[in-house]
Motif scaffolding. Sequence first.
Motif, PDB file in Angstrom:
ATOM      1  N   UNK A  75       0.833  -1.205   0.000  1.00  0.00           N
ATOM      2  CA  UNK A  75       0.000   0.000   0.000  1.00  0.00           C
ATOM      3  C   UNK A  75       0.874   1.264   0.000  1.00  0.00           C
ATOM      4  N   UNK A 103       0.921   4.086  -2.941  1.00  0.00           N
ATOM      5  CA  UNK A 103       0.733   5.500  -2.637  1.00  0.00           C
ATOM      6  C   UNK A 103       1.912   6.329  -3.142  1.00  0.00           C
ATOM      7  N   UNK A 138     -15.117  13.470 -11.142  1.00  0.00           N
ATOM      8  CA  UNK A 138     -14.939  12.034 -10.969  1.00  0.00           C
ATOM      9  C   UNK A 138     -13.823  11.493 -11.850  1.00  0.00           C
ATOM     10  N   UNK A 156     -14.863   5.273  -9.647  1.00  0.00           N
ATOM     11  CA  UNK A 156     -14.255   5.512  -8.344  1.00  0.00           C
ATOM     12  C   UNK A 156     -14.079   4.227  -7.547  1.00  0.00           C
ATOM     13  N   UNK A 176     -12.299   1.325  -6.068  1.00  0.00           N
ATOM     14  CA  UNK A 176     -10.891   0.972  -5.953  1.00  0.00           C
ATOM     15  C   UNK A 176     -10.619  -0.453  -6.438  1.00  0.00           C
ATOM     16  N   UNK A 214      -8.490  -3.865  -5.942  1.00  0.00           N
ATOM     17  CA  UNK A 214      -7.781  -4.501  -4.833  1.00  0.00           C
ATOM     18  C   UNK A 214      -6.894  -5.611  -5.349  1.00  0.00           C
ATOM     19  N   UNK A 232      -4.890  -1.435  -2.138  1.00  0.00           N
ATOM     20  CA  UNK A 232      -5.921  -0.897  -3.014  1.00  0.00           C
ATOM     21  C   UNK A 232      -5.360   0.270  -3.817  1.00  0.00           C
ATOM     22  N   UNK A 233      -5.915   0.457  -4.988  1.00  0.00           N
ATOM     23  CA  UNK A 233      -5.500   1.589  -5.812  1.00  0.00           C
ATOM     24  C   UNK A 233      -6.729   2.099  -6.564  1.00  0.00           C
ATOM     25  N   UNK A 234      -6.802   3.410  -6.730  1.00  0.00           N
ATOM     26  CA  UNK A 234      -7.915   3.981  -7.480  1.00  0.00           C
ATOM     27  C   UNK A 234      -7.602   3.879  -8.965  1.00  0.00           C
ATOM     28  N   UNK A 247      -7.946  12.909  -7.909  1.00  0.00           N
ATOM     29  CA  UNK A 247      -7.337  12.320  -6.717  1.00  0.00           C
ATOM     30  C   UNK A 247      -6.896  13.409  -5.722  1.00  0.00           C
TER      31      UNK A 247
END
Lengths: 290, 381, 315
Positions: A6, A10, A121, A126, A128, A130, A135-137, A209
Amino acid sequence: MSELLQFLVSGVTVGAIYAAVALGFTMIYNASGVVNFAQGEFVVIGGLTAAFLIAMGVPVFLAAVLAVVAGTVVGILLYRLAIRPAREAPLVSLIIITIGASIFLRGAMQMVFDKQIHRYDGFSGETPLRFAGATILPQSLWIIFGSFAVFVFLAWFMSRTRAGRGIRATASNRLAAALVGINTRWAMNLSFALSAAVGALAGVLSTPVTFTSYDVGVLIALKGFSATMLGGVGSPQGALVGGLLIGLIESLTAGYISSDYKDAAAFIVILVVLFVRPEGLFGKKLTERV
Amino acid sequence: MTKTKLIAAGVSALALSVASPALAQIKIGASLAVTGPAAFLGDPEAKTLEMLVEEINAQGGINGEEVELVLYDDGADPNKARTFATRLIEEDEVVAVIGGTSTGATMAMVPLFEDYEIPFISLAGAVVIIEPTKEYVFKTPHTDRMACRKIFEDITARGLSKVGLISGTGGFGKSMREQCMSVAEESGVEIVADETYGPNDADMTPQLTNIAGTDGIEAIVNPGFGQGPAVVTRNYDQLGIEVPFYQSHGVASDSFIELAGDAAEGVRLPATPLLIPDQLAEDDPQREPVQSYIAAYEEQYGESPSTFGGYAYDAFHLLVDAIERAGSSDPQAIRDALEETEGHAGVTGVYTFGPDDHLGLDLSSFRMLEIQDGGWVPVEQ
Amino acid sequence: MNPALRTFLILAALVVAGALIFPSSYYYRVGTLVWINTLAVTGIVVLLGYVGLVSLGHAGFFAIGAYATAILPSYGVPSVLAAILGAAGAGLLAAIVGRPILRLSGYYLAIATLGLGMLIWMVLSKEAWLTGGPDGMTVMGANARDLFKLVGLNLRSAESWYWVTGTFAVLGAVLAVNLGNSPWGRALRAIHDSDVAASSLGIDVAKAKSMAFTISAVYAAVAGALLALANGYITPEVGGFMHSVEMVTMAVLGGAASVFGALVGALILTALPQVLTVFADYEHMILGAVMVLTMILMRRGLVPALVDLAKRRRK
């Protein structure tokens, strides 16, 4: 393990934004020797224009294109009105000019747009994604791929196209370039246009984001400038690596050490790198052009 | 001697710019962060004051005298704020001042108002502004300490106690974090995780991952304002964290729901009744001011007012009320009347000032709200 | 006339002239800020004008002076001593980090100084137990009024700070002019023209640069201490990036080569926002345009441009 993943996700997302901004810096520096502190303003112009157009009902992709165009136009105006008349000015004057331009643009945006925070948006929804506990958008993937695409395009453009070679020739010796028939003025216009387009694109991609508002340009420019110098000014690889590194340093420091000092960690790394390698990670020695 | 000439020119330009004709009878000053890092707060405050002055003059002014507002933009810079405070007192000769969007700007101005004996109503949050009580200084927003108490009250009422904090590093978030830490124990909660983020950060998943991974975590509280809390809320949703999530009064406005989107569902925060105009009881004293403020602001600016604009609304009406009761616009008389304010229903709460209480609000004026279906719903207690 | 004496006479005359024409405390307040900024920018003149080094982190040193003056009195240190310790601390830090940082040049020097300034700013904003955090802290103690009461003068607060800061600005300017005209100052100017040529003349370039950096840091710290005392309240923003930029802008706008440039730059950027309150909405646009246009039209700053103009007229 999923924690680390994660943190990396990020860091890469944030780093990709820094890298895109740094690539814009690199483009202008390569052509003119100017580090453009108004680069963050292009990002905001891109984000705000897209946000306003989308709010008015314009389809997302059309809004994105128009936002990039708006940024590009401002980039060319910046060159013609502020940078070209100041050619051959000392470094400190150029710093003041580009900072002055960024203050001016901030004031203008406050009039043209507003002082509120905006977002729209993500392009692919939106929800996410997994994987392996992280998780990532979907929008983060747009940002990451967008930055890489910009990097690949710029690298190709600068080395493989006639226009790109013209820009490089102009940068290394304006007079000689002019003598061999390169339109140096056009090359400069082009580099500012491209840089602004890259900045505006970064804004368009990241706004879902990060959100945007008229006055975030300074902070964006500071991060981008840091990434540029860490990588070595003038090098596209440097911009990419510098941006990703700073993003990763921030997220790993926030994750494992202290979120309070994650920005400090980035600056400490920059200082240490410069003490060891005064020309940054990928910079050429003796790039002094002042 | 070009330089002297230049300076003389500069000074006379300065003089020109401040010489304004004395049309108005009652001059009220304001120094707000209309631009800069706190513009998100200061902008609606300035808009509110401008609107209210227009409104009151259309109704014949205060005690039959016209009101003039002298408003400066201090950009939340204490240095500028102090200069503008001097200017308001010495040049503009105002009888009272509203402002100080940020705590820093407020505190830089306070000594001047004490010195010149001019009543001053601050719109900033921190406790230090009114503790210890200063003779000429009042404030309208709840303190951040009250917000912490309100949130912790709700958390313990749900039978929870282990709290993780994720705070913005700006003045608002930082100050509220300190207050939450200091009242945690007496409120019966334990802070088990403490993370921060910068005001323009793009992604807070590392911090939230750490909080979510803390043993026994039962609730998350996010002090901050601006875009940060909306990003945190989206990240909270992205990571699929299940424990209850609390925001602060710093984001109590509809724009937070717009920015955070579906991720805001289920988020709770302490707020003023401004957010629930239609759900207020008929006999609620705040119903009337809340509804009339919202209607007027929406008509004037085409957007809904924020909690921060509400602070300015209350400050202005407290002042008008004090001037009316004093029957005079003498600064000393205004101050004395302000201190005697009792049961004044504003949009933030019902104010009752006293010699030792220059905030005049208690916890009951905070309403605990939950975001449901994109709207605000009061939490039954 | 001896340049230092001339500087002294002109600046002292300006301090007195201001006091003669100012109608209210507000003008004294703006005047005070002009003198504090002049002092800080004089340090930039030593660094940028004399040696040609760009620092985008000097607000950090400014903040060290300011916060030392704010923090130490609560530990029983008298305000004046606290200010001196702050200036010494800033000088010491500059001397320590100066050597490695000043090996860099151009934009690399800019990012290194920027990073240094940001680190100082971050510590001030994060360590709330000591500094009050982003909301800032009250500065206790010194009141310039009492100073004047000792000699039987009863001045208003704004007025007394005007005289104190004016005195410091004049002294700082005289000192800088003297430095500039000393053999050491000539060595600095040689470095400005060329590092290589200067070292071939036997000048220890690294040492000279580090000295100039240290001196300019002390100027900034003293100015910071004065601001803390005159304001009675400070926030970490005195150490922020925009404040660093503001100092350099003042120097370059006025003309970084001379202390008169420092004064003119400080005057314009301090007074302009006060004049621009009438056009509040356009303030940023006007400020930005002034910066860009001055740099394009008067590359060396206002003072040299005006001097040139005067010379041409005389011919």
